[in-house]
Scaffold this active site. Structure first.
Site: not given
Ligand code: NAI
Ligand code: 3HC
Length: 704
Positions: A411, A432, A444, A482
């Protein structure tokens, strides 16, 4: 020439009208003129025993030409009188339908005496989605054909129904197995042969039974709750007229309602968004038919909040997905969240149990990056941490097969740096998604400095294929959405420091129609997430040199008030219900004292709206000037499809023109004087300044 768009032929005593106006045979002025001419010829052609209406190309008429509604004296009456001529024809008139028979297209079909359709035809009255009501007798014919309850349902929701349902409801007379034209001609011959009086939808009785009265009462009550969508009330009134008045009176009332709605700000805004969403799919400099890469399988790294939701989008359209996680526990958790989501849909009757299993069977979990090797596209959705993402991107660069696309869901991080980390930046693009990723329509698509054109094209088409609305953004902090949110949240915090309370800010913003005010939104998305971004930018030296910048979010995070998930943030929570929290007032008063910010008691809602929305608009205009967004409409799509901006206001750029750019510029100057402008918060973008000075509109602006 109208006669090329609409042709009349007489084959063996059956008149045939062929419409050919690609892509969707919309009823442009030329089509209506051509139809009129064709009907003139048919009426004079005494050798024709019956008439068949047929459309060439992918669909029967999909509605009035929406672009035409901008013409000052647009009037539905000429088309309606043409429909009356078809309806009143003593010789049978048959419509052969295929594709999407919508709006004016369905009105045309309903004025015919017999309708047959191919099995995969879909029918509907989607005018309401444009802030309109069916304006060419549709509100009068549909209740006569299907009864008031279903007619209201179709017109108030704009939903499409299948040919099978339309047959059962009485809209269709036949489903054609194939070659609808040949079967239509056969039906016309049969009807002419039978020599029975034709069945005119205008002469059918509308039942005024208890179900009708109840449906009208419920629809009236629902419409009254949505005053920003005046089409709802107009549809109910027109259907009431169908019940109570002769056809011609109902028709005239419908035409008057259409005239008013067409000029309403809601309809103008919704029409603007209709075209903006479609225009957003076009990439300047790239042909629409340009090369794209094949995507038959997708990999996703990270099965957290976003990864799981993103995976669902692909499984929903039958694309197999490999989900790779760091730990078995995280993988199991991720897959079970997806299953729960599907089962919740099944429990609501939106999905069959078989469909749940089918979709789950398309999702394969793995702890091995090697299982991504055969994927055509891999989306990384791991933690928002540059070093973790850089490492993941480097691994993907090695593992993914030649020609595979690597997409990042970051993001806030620099897509170009992540692209470099893969060692194959041309294959990299940002995708995104917004949370919840299986629900929110916006994606996006972030165009890196070295993203290959076919990679960009593929990401755009793929997003459309999974039912999303893609908008291209250039690389910058926060991309389009954002980045514009940043000044909006900044001012929210300053207003809290000056003495406004979260509920006042949220109420003021929600009164504009935003789905959620900024304090509730921050609590929902997580104060911790917001604070980490601010802290990260602080470390990277990207923040303005203002010690009071975003101090509230950082303080709340330090206090462990992470929002809804910790039952306290800008509000305290009873379950999911936000309640005012006096502690917030104290926290903000202390912070204000610390930063020498005077507390005030005179903050009005209008000030809140101006201080949040005008800098947001200003940032949007700046983004256009920088070429981060291609067009003003793209920004409007981002905000309406991804941020809960009210569609009836058309998006922030469309709204800016309604307010007036010079008014916005003057108001920014006012706050610069009132608040000081040491950090440039109130400096109007160069483009805003020049458009305001010359009285131009931002919606009409294109980059030279
Ligand atoms: P999250 O913390 O819920 O999930 C991330 C997942 O990635 C975790 O399950 C973790 O175990 C896994 N992970 C971490 N390192 C890893 C690796 N090296 N190999 C495999 N898996 C790995 O985070 P979330 O919220 O899903 O965010 C993920 C991405 O999406 C981020 O870049 C965030 O900025 C982006 N994003 C999040 C939004 C939100 O509202 N949560 C909205 C738009 C984008
Ligand atoms: N008027 C003008 N242009 C239209 C149009 C319409 N009614 N419907 C579609 N188009 C154009 C789109 O702008 C797009 O143009 P572009 O390729 O230059 O961007 C092109 O046709 C293809 O449209 P889509 O990209 O949306 O193609 P899809 O295959 O995804 O969807 C569709 C086709 C289901 C027909 C969809 O376009 C749609 O829902 N159209 C709107 C239908 C509608 O609202 N009809 C009612 C109009 S109002 C009316 O009829 C008033 C009457 O009651 C008097």
């Amino acid at each position: 020439m109208s006669l090329n768009i609409v042709r009349y032929e007489n084959g063996n005593g059956i008149g045939l009208v062929l419409i050919s106006n690609p892509p969707v045979n919309a009823l442009s002025a030329e089509v209506v003129a051509g139809l009129r001419k064709a009907v003139d010829i048919f009426e004079a052609d005494t050798s024709a025993k019956a008439l068949v209406l047929h459309c060439e190309g992918r669909t029967f008429v999909a509605g009035g030409d929406i672009a035409n509604f901008e013409t000052p004296n647009f009037d539905t009456r000429p088309f309606s009188s043409l429909l009356s001529r078809l309806d009143e024809s003593p010789r049978p008139v048959v419509a052969t339908l295929h594709g999407t028979v919508l709006g004016g297209g369905l009105e045309l079909a309903m004025s015919c005496h017999h309708r047959l359709a191919l099995p995969d035809t879909r029918l509907g009255m989607p005018e309401v989605k444009l802030g309109l009501l069916p304006g060419s007798q549709g509100t009068q014919r549909l209740p006569r054909l299907v009864g008031v309850p279903l007619a209201l349902d179709l017109m108030l929701t704009g939903r499409f129904i299948s040919a099978q349902d339309a047959l059962a409801a009485g809209i269709l007379d036949e489903i054609a197995s194939d070659d609808s034209l040949a079967l239509g001609i056969a039906a016309a011959e049969r009807l002419a042969e039978a020599n029975l009086p034709v069945r005119r939808s205008s002469t059918l009785n509308v039942s005024a039974d208890a179900a009708t009265r109840q449906a009208l009462a419920e629809a009236t009550a629902r419409a009254a709750k949505k005053p920003n969508y005046p089409a709802l009330g107009a549809i109910v009134r027109a259907v009431e007229a169908a019940v109570n008045l002769p056809f011609s009176d109902g028709e005239e009332m419908e035409a008057r309602e259409f005239d008013q709605l067409r000029l309403s700000s809601t309809s103008r805004a919704l029409r603007h968004l209709f075209f903006a969403e479609r225009t957003a799919a076009r990439i300047p400099g790239l042909s629409r038919e340009g090369a794209a890469r094949e995507v038959h399988s997708v990999g996703i790294v990270g099965a957290g909040t976003m990864g799981g939701g993103i995976a669902m989008n692909f499984a929903n359209v039958g694309i197999p997905v490999v989900l790779v996680e760091a730990t078995d526990e995280a993988l199991k958790r991720g897959l079970s969240v997806v299953r729960n989501n599907y089962e919740a849909s099944a429990a609501k009757g939106k999905l069959s149990k078989e469909e749940v299993e089918k979709r789950m069977s398309l999702l394969n979990g793995s702890l091995d990056y090697g299982s991504l090797a055969s994927c055509d596209l891999v989306v990384e959705a791991v933690f928002e941490d540059f070093y973790i993402k850089k490492d993941v991107c480097a691994r993907l660069g090695q593992i993914c097969k030649k020609g595979a696309i690597i997409a990042t869901n970051t993001s806030t991080l620099d897509v170009d740096l992540l692209a470099e980390a893969t060692g194959r930046p041309a294959d990299v693009v940002g995708m995104h998604f917004f949370s919840p990723a299986n629900v929110m329509r916006l994606v996006e698509v972030v165009r890196g400095a070295r993203t290959a054109p076919d990679v960009l094209t593929t990401a755009m088409r793929l997003a459309r294929r999974i039912g999303k609305v893609p908008v291209v953004s250039g690389v910058c902090y926060g991309f389009i959405g954002n980045r514009m949110l940043d000044p909006y949240i900044r001012e929210m915090e300053f207003l809290l420091l000056e003495g406004a309370e979260p509920q006042q800010i949220d109420n003021a913003i929600e009164s504009l129609g935003m789905a959620m005010g900024p304090c509730r939104m921050s609590d929902l998305s997580g104060v911790d997430i917001g604070a980490k971004v601010v802290n990260g930018r602080l470390e990277a030296g990207e923040l303005p040199p203002d010690p009071s910048y975003r101090v509230v979010v950082r303080k709340l995070f330090a206090l462990g008030r992470c929002g809804q998930k910790t039952k306290a943030g800008y509000y305290r929570y009873d379950g999911r219900t936000p309640l005012p929290d006096p502690k917030i007032v104290d926290i903000c008063a202390d912070l204000a004292r610390e930063h020498g910010i005077a507390r005030r008691r005179d903050i009005k809602d209008q000030e809140i709206i101006e201080r949040l929305m005008y800098p947001l608009i200003n940032e949007g205009i700046q983004i256009l000037d920088e070429g981060i967004a291609y067009r003003p409409g793209d920004i409007d799509v981002v905000w309406t499809a991804g941020y809960g901006f009210p569609d009836y206001r058309g998006g922030p750029m469309f709204m800016a023109d309604q307010i007036g750019l010079s008014e916005i510029k003057n108001t920014l100057d006012h706050y610069a004087r009132m608040r000081g402008n040491q950090f440039g918060y109130w400096t109007a973008s160069r483009l805003l300044e020049s458009l305001a000075a010359t009285g131009q509109r931002i919606s009409a602006w294109t980059k030279q």
